[in-house]
Design a protein around this motif. Structure first.
Motif, short mmCIF file in Angstrom:
data_model
loop_
_atom_site.label_atom_id
_atom_site.label_comp_id
_atom_site.label_asym_id
_atom_site.label_seq_id
_atom_site.Cartn_x
_atom_site.Cartn_y
_atom_site.Cartn_z
N SER A 94 48.92 6.26 20.36
CA SER A 94 48.42 7.10 21.68
C SER A 94 50.02 7.08 22.08
N VAL A 98 54.06 7.48 23.15
CA VAL A 98 54.11 7.50 24.74
C VAL A 98 55.64 6.60 24.23
N TYR A 141 46.35 10.28 25.20
CA TYR A 141 48.46 10.59 25.94
C TYR A 141 48.30 10.23 27.52
#
Length: 222
Positions: A94, A98, A141
């Motif tokens: 995650s 990003v 997230y």
């Protein structure tokens, strides 16, 4: 015991909602064909089960179902080990996803990042993890999106996610020989975890609200 916790325990809503929920949970467990569920879970290839356990939560699949299945398939010891490893991989994935579009997200979430006070990433992380009703994958997230460093991210997310997952894993492992007493004890334990999370969330909310904003940023008022 804190006054607010006493108020919750004395509230008629707690008992009107909580007691039927526990009874309904017991009836649901007794209505499921547990041996058939265990038979199907045990037929699943271990490697495939672990891959699904790791990848599906990244796209929003309910993680509790997977953790219960892990308890059924692998037992409590290996189930907890593999679930912990899957959580670590999910957090890294995650965060990495990003960071892959870091420039874009920094620009997109610039205002929100500026509202986080200096040195408050730990408090913001804990606050986010304790938010009621927010899906597991969304929390994973959101935190890197708002600029939480990887070290802080792992330090808070990993133990809290594992602690919560352990309830589902233990339930899965015990599901083939559940008794009303064991079900009630697990339900009480789960309710205790939720109550503690709610209480900690309220405290963190007050602490975050009292923090000064980052230089150049604005503190949002409710």
């Amino acid at each position: 015991m804190q006054p607010k916790l006493k108020k919750i325990l004395r509230s008629w809503k707690t008992w009107v909602i909580g007691v039927p929920a526990i009874i309904g949970f017991i009836l649901l467990c007794r209505s499921i064909d547990i041996p058939a569920v265990h038979t199907q879970a045990e037929r699943l290839n271990g490697f495939v089960a672990f891959v699904l356990l790791t990848l599906l939560p990244l796209v929003g699949f309910p993680v509790t179902i997977l953790h219960v299945t892990a308890g059924i398939r692998f037992g409590v010891t290996w189930g907890l080990i593999l679930v912990a490893l899957s959580i670590l991989l999910q957090l890294l994935a995650s965060y990495g996803l990003v960071q892959w579009r870091k420039k874009y997200f920094e620009r997109k979430f610039k205002t929100l990042r500026e509202q986080i006070p200096p040195g408050a990433h730990g408090a913001v992380t804990l606050f986010t993890l304790l938010l009621p009703g927010v899906p597991y994958f969304a929390k994973n997230y959101v935190l890197p999106l708002v600029g939480v460093p990887l070290r802080t991210y792992l330090l808070w997310c990993l133990p809290i996610h594992i602690a919560r997952a352990s309830v589902a894993v233990i339930f899965g492992d015990e599901s083939d020989h559940l008794t009303p007493t064991r079900i009630a004890l697990m339900a009480v334990y789960a309710a205790s975890v939720l109550t503690a999370s709610w209480w900690a969330y309220r405290r963190m909310k007050a602490q975050v609200a009292d923090q000064p904003p980052k230089a150049g940023g604005r503190k949002k008022h409710a």
